[in-house]
Each structure stands twice: as C-alpha cells, then as structure tokens.
Scaffold this motif. Sequence first.
Motif, PDB file in Angstrom:
ATOM      1  N   VAL A  82       0.951  -1.276   0.423  1.00  0.00           N
ATOM      2  CA  VAL A  82      -0.121  -0.187   0.112  1.00  0.00           C
ATOM      3  C   VAL A  82       0.697   1.165  -0.230  1.00  0.00           C
ATOM      4  O   VAL A  82       0.298   2.435  -0.451  1.00  0.00           O
ATOM      5  CB  VAL A  82      -0.503   0.203   1.065  1.00  0.00           C
ATOM      6  N   ASN A  83       1.845   1.067   0.633  1.00  0.00           N
ATOM      7  CA  ASN A  83       2.782   2.569   0.831  1.00  0.00           C
ATOM      8  C   ASN A  83       3.457   3.028  -0.242  1.00  0.00           C
ATOM      9  O   ASN A  83       3.998   4.759  -0.487  1.00  0.00           O
ATOM     10  CB  ASN A  83       4.029   2.194   2.228  1.00  0.00           C
ATOM     11  N   THR A  84       3.714   1.901  -0.889  1.00  0.00           N
ATOM     12  CA  THR A  84       4.714   2.232  -2.318  1.00  0.00           C
ATOM     13  C   THR A  84       4.064   1.738  -3.569  1.00  0.00           C
ATOM     14  O   THR A  84       4.315   2.141  -4.728  1.00  0.00           O
ATOM     15  CB  THR A  84       5.762   1.789  -2.114  1.00  0.00           C
ATOM     16  N   GLY A  85       2.937   0.951  -3.562  1.00  0.00           N
ATOM     17  CA  GLY A  85       2.264   0.841  -4.713  1.00  0.00           C
ATOM     18  C   GLY A  85       3.017  -0.558  -5.233  1.00  0.00           C
ATOM     19  O   GLY A  85       2.488  -0.716  -6.236  1.00  0.00           O
ATOM     20  N   LYS A  86       4.099  -0.957  -5.219  1.00  0.00           N
ATOM     21  CA  LYS A  86       4.918  -1.866  -6.037  1.00  0.00           C
ATOM     22  C   LYS A  86       4.595  -3.359  -5.589  1.00  0.00           C
ATOM     23  O   LYS A  86       3.262  -3.479  -4.514  1.00  0.00           O
ATOM     24  CB  LYS A  86       6.283  -1.743  -5.797  1.00  0.00           C
ATOM     25  N   LEU A  87       4.585  -4.383  -6.587  1.00  0.00           N
ATOM     26  CA  LEU A  87       3.968  -5.571  -6.107  1.00  0.00           C
ATOM     27  C   LEU A  87       4.769  -6.406  -5.030  1.00  0.00           C
ATOM     28  O   LEU A  87       5.373  -6.361  -5.230  1.00  0.00           O
ATOM     29  CB  LEU A  87       4.298  -6.529  -7.905  1.00  0.00           C
ATOM     30  N   GLY A  88       3.986  -7.175  -4.660  1.00  0.00           N
ATOM     31  CA  GLY A  88       4.488  -8.214  -3.817  1.00  0.00           C
ATOM     32  C   GLY A  88       5.254  -9.459  -4.675  1.00  0.00           C
ATOM     33  O   GLY A  88       4.720  -9.653  -5.339  1.00  0.00           O
ATOM     34  N   GLN A  89       5.653 -10.279  -3.050  1.00  0.00           N
ATOM     35  CA  GLN A  89       5.320 -11.576  -3.390  1.00  0.00           C
ATOM     36  C   GLN A  89       6.852 -11.896  -5.173  1.00  0.00           C
ATOM     37  O   GLN A  89       6.880 -12.686  -5.645  1.00  0.00           O
ATOM     38  CB  GLN A  89       4.665 -13.391  -4.314  1.00  0.00           C
ATOM     39  N   GLY A  90       7.671 -11.365  -4.733  1.00  0.00           N
ATOM     40  CA  GLY A  90       8.984 -10.862  -5.234  1.00  0.00           C
ATOM     41  C   GLY A  90       9.263 -10.103  -7.022  1.00  0.00           C
ATOM     42  O   GLY A  90       9.298 -10.508  -7.731  1.00  0.00           O
ATOM     43  N   GLY A  91       7.912  -9.286  -6.714  1.00  0.00           N
ATOM     44  CA  GLY A  91       7.675  -8.622  -8.094  1.00  0.00           C
ATOM     45  C   GLY A  91       6.633  -9.562  -8.853  1.00  0.00           C
ATOM     46  O   GLY A  91       6.168  -8.562 -10.437  1.00  0.00           O
ATOM     47  N   LEU A  92       6.214 -10.518  -8.256  1.00  0.00           N
ATOM     48  CA  LEU A  92       5.542 -11.459  -9.711  1.00  0.00           C
ATOM     49  C   LEU A  92       4.072 -10.351  -9.938  1.00  0.00           C
ATOM     50  O   LEU A  92       2.967 -10.004  -8.372  1.00  0.00           O
ATOM     51  CB  LEU A  92       4.379 -12.178  -9.257  1.00  0.00           C
ATOM     52  N   MET A  93       3.840 -10.937 -10.725  1.00  0.00           N
ATOM     53  CA  MET A  93       2.069  -9.863 -11.256  1.00  0.00           C
ATOM     54  C   MET A  93       0.620 -10.727 -10.559  1.00  0.00           C
ATOM     55  O   MET A  93       0.422 -10.098  -9.835  1.00  0.00           O
ATOM     56  CB  MET A  93       1.718 -10.079 -12.443  1.00  0.00           C
ATOM     57  N   PHE A  94       0.283 -11.658 -10.387  1.00  0.00           N
ATOM     58  CA  PHE A  94      -0.055 -12.328  -9.754  1.00  0.00           C
ATOM     59  C   PHE A  94       0.541 -13.692  -8.732  1.00  0.00           C
ATOM     60  O   PHE A  94       0.723 -14.695  -8.937  1.00  0.00           O
ATOM     61  CB  PHE A  94      -1.183 -13.356 -10.806  1.00  0.00           C
ATOM     62  N   GLY A  95       0.696 -12.976  -7.486  1.00  0.00           N
ATOM     63  CA  GLY A  95       2.435 -13.535  -6.828  1.00  0.00           C
ATOM     64  C   GLY A  95       1.213 -14.915  -5.741  1.00  0.00           C
ATOM     65  O   GLY A  95       2.086 -15.557  -5.396  1.00  0.00           O
ATOM     66  N   ARG A  96       0.326 -14.273  -5.682  1.00  0.00           N
ATOM     67  CA  ARG A  96      -0.269 -14.746  -4.418  1.00  0.00           C
ATOM     68  C   ARG A  96      -0.712 -16.059  -4.703  1.00  0.00           C
ATOM     69  O   ARG A  96      -0.763 -17.326  -4.542  1.00  0.00           O
ATOM     70  CB  ARG A  96      -1.381 -14.016  -4.033  1.00  0.00           C
TER      71      ARG A  96
END
Length: 394
Positions: A82-96
């Motif tokens: 939320v703070n930076t808008g960056k992707l999670g899980q190592g930058g994966l588009m659908f990392g979850r």
Amino acid sequence: MKKSLLALAALGAFAGVAHAQSSVTLYGIIDEGFNINTNAGGKHLYNLSSGVLQGSRFGLRGTEDLGGGLKALFVLENGFDVNTGKLGQGGLMFGRQAYVGMSSQFGTVTLGRQYDSVVDYVGPLEAGDQWGGYIAAHPDDLDNFNNAYRTNNTVKYTSANYGGLTFGGTYSFGGQAGNFSANQIWSLGAGYSNGPLVLGAGYLNARTPANPGGLFNTASTTSPAASAVSFTTNPVYAGYQSANTYQVAGLGGAYTFGAATVGLTYSNVQFYGLGTTSATIFNRGSTATFNNGELNFKYQLTPALLVGAAFDYTRGTAVNRTNGAPTEHADYYQGALGIDYFLSKRTDVYVISVFQQASGTDSTGNSAHASINGLTASSNNRQFTARVGIRHKF
C-alpha cells in the motif's frame, strides 16, 4: 426478416442463460499500519508497513456451471504494498495465487501457482493466521504455516466435504530435464471440523534444484517456490540452504468453549543432506531438525471485540561441522498478544505485539539472534515489535 429476428431473439436468450450460469467476482484486502521494532539490526525502527495481519491484495475469482454438477473455476490474486504501490511476492503480477481448474461432487482439481497442504490444513490453526499476522508466525516461518512460500507449476486436488472431513494434496513439477526429482515439491493434508472441534494435519516435501538454495529463490518465476522474503536473510535457517531436501510435518487442533477457543500446533522441520556445496560449515549429508510447538488462545469479548494470546517454542538440534565440532542447539521463545475491534463487517482496527528471545547457536554457526518473522533480524538475542493497524475488505 422474421427468421432473422427470431434468430437474434434466440441468441439473446441463450446469452442470457450463459451469463446467469457464470460469475466473476472482484475482491481484495487493504491492510496498513504503524510499526515499532526495538532491534532491527541494532537500531530502533519506526515505520508504516502493508499487509501484516493479512496480505494486501486484489483478485478475481470466477466459476462457470458446465452442467451435471461440473464447474470450471479460476483465481488470479495479486499482492501489493500500500505504501509504495509495488508488487509483492518478488514482483510477480499474480504472486499470491494463479490457477484454473474443475470441480465436481468428487472434489476439485486445479493447476497453477498455489498453496501447499500444510498451509491449507494446519496453517489456519496457528495464531499468525488468525489474529497475529505474519509477525506472530513461528520464527522466520520455518515451517511455512504462515505461507511464506508458495508453489509454482502445481497440480492440486481438494476433496469434497464428507461429514466435516476434507483432504487433499499437491504436486509441483520440477521442470529439470533428465532429473525428475530435482525441484519437485509434493504435499498431503487432511482436516476435520465438527462443531467446536477443528483438527488439521499436513506434510510437505521439497527437493532443491541443481543450484542449492534456489528452492526459495524470490526472483525466479520458474523456481518451484517463490516468496516475498529471502531465504538467505533468515538466520534461523539461512545456513541450511545447502540442504537437498526440506521437509515439514505438522499437526494442529482447536476447541471452542462458548466465546473462548484454545488451539495447539506442532511441527517437525528437517533440512536433509546438508553440505551439497562447498560454501557450508556442516558435514556433507548431515541433517538439521527443528521442533516447534504453539499454544494459542482467543476470546470473543463482544461480537465486535476479539483478544488473543499465544506462546511458541522452537528448538533446533545441534549439527556436526566440517571441523568436527558440533554446533550448540538453538532455542527460540516467543509470545504474542493481539486485540482486534471490528468497526463493521468489512473494516477493523487492531493492535499486535510480539516478543522473542533466542539462545544457543543458529544455522550460520553464530550465537542465535532473535528473528521475528518478516522483520530485520535483531543484533542480539532479543527483539520486540508492536503494530497498530487498520484492515478493510472489499
């Protein structure tokens, strides 16, 4: 002309029926809060962070009724900060999660990036998955109860519910030519829920690739397990990345007495075949073992107010070094407290605090440092963190 109008009407009616039999849902969670960490590598840290109680996410899920009790389904779930808008899980588009599959009266089969059986059947019984967030998970989430690592290239089966009993398993293809077992991950699990009683059991076995340590590679989208955290920065088990197999066996249970729920979890974690690379201090073929036990409690004071407490103990065995001297075993003691107040069905505010103390020798061969999951490890054997947060579901 009349035939054309009749044809259009028929197509319109057919499209309406098809639309009624299919559904797509947009959903998500935004979790944000303020944190205090008393020892982040030797310094106090005050900051905002996203996705502690639950990972911030948005996703799409859909089903299509194919008739005869058969349905097609899919899930695409993204994680973000939320703070930076960056992707999670190592930058994966659908990392979850990202999968597609079919369901029937006999169960569900899905293909894609998914959770293993330990996560599905035992994870929900630990405090971290309920009211404590990832900071209340076991040290460095060494047993993956809190889902630090997801599995790629996975086929998954989940049974139907048979009087409260469910079971399932996963298999992740390694994808290495000429070596069927390298990179492969498989798991099995079962759960039982009947009134106030909930039970769960799971087993996970993961083989390392030709390049040991790559099993938990955050940057690789082809690695069998990819995560938002780095294997090498977790001192509880970072020194064991030369292992050729990672194995977890877990059990859990919970019982509800009125407004109170008491839960227990246990895990046995083993890193087999240490010393497969030259960059290790351990004898080739040795095994590192952890045993973890958690006692947790939660009480629903009012329909809107929940309080929780948990105590966790982890013991790591001594491992023989290449110089002939065994390491000392490691002990990690951890306590957690939480309060969660629901402003509505979709929005709640919460407070979580966690304290951890370590002793002995950790996986790197040094004096064990406290390492609360998801945080920068302490510079000594103690660490405390607290968080005040807000979570909104949509």
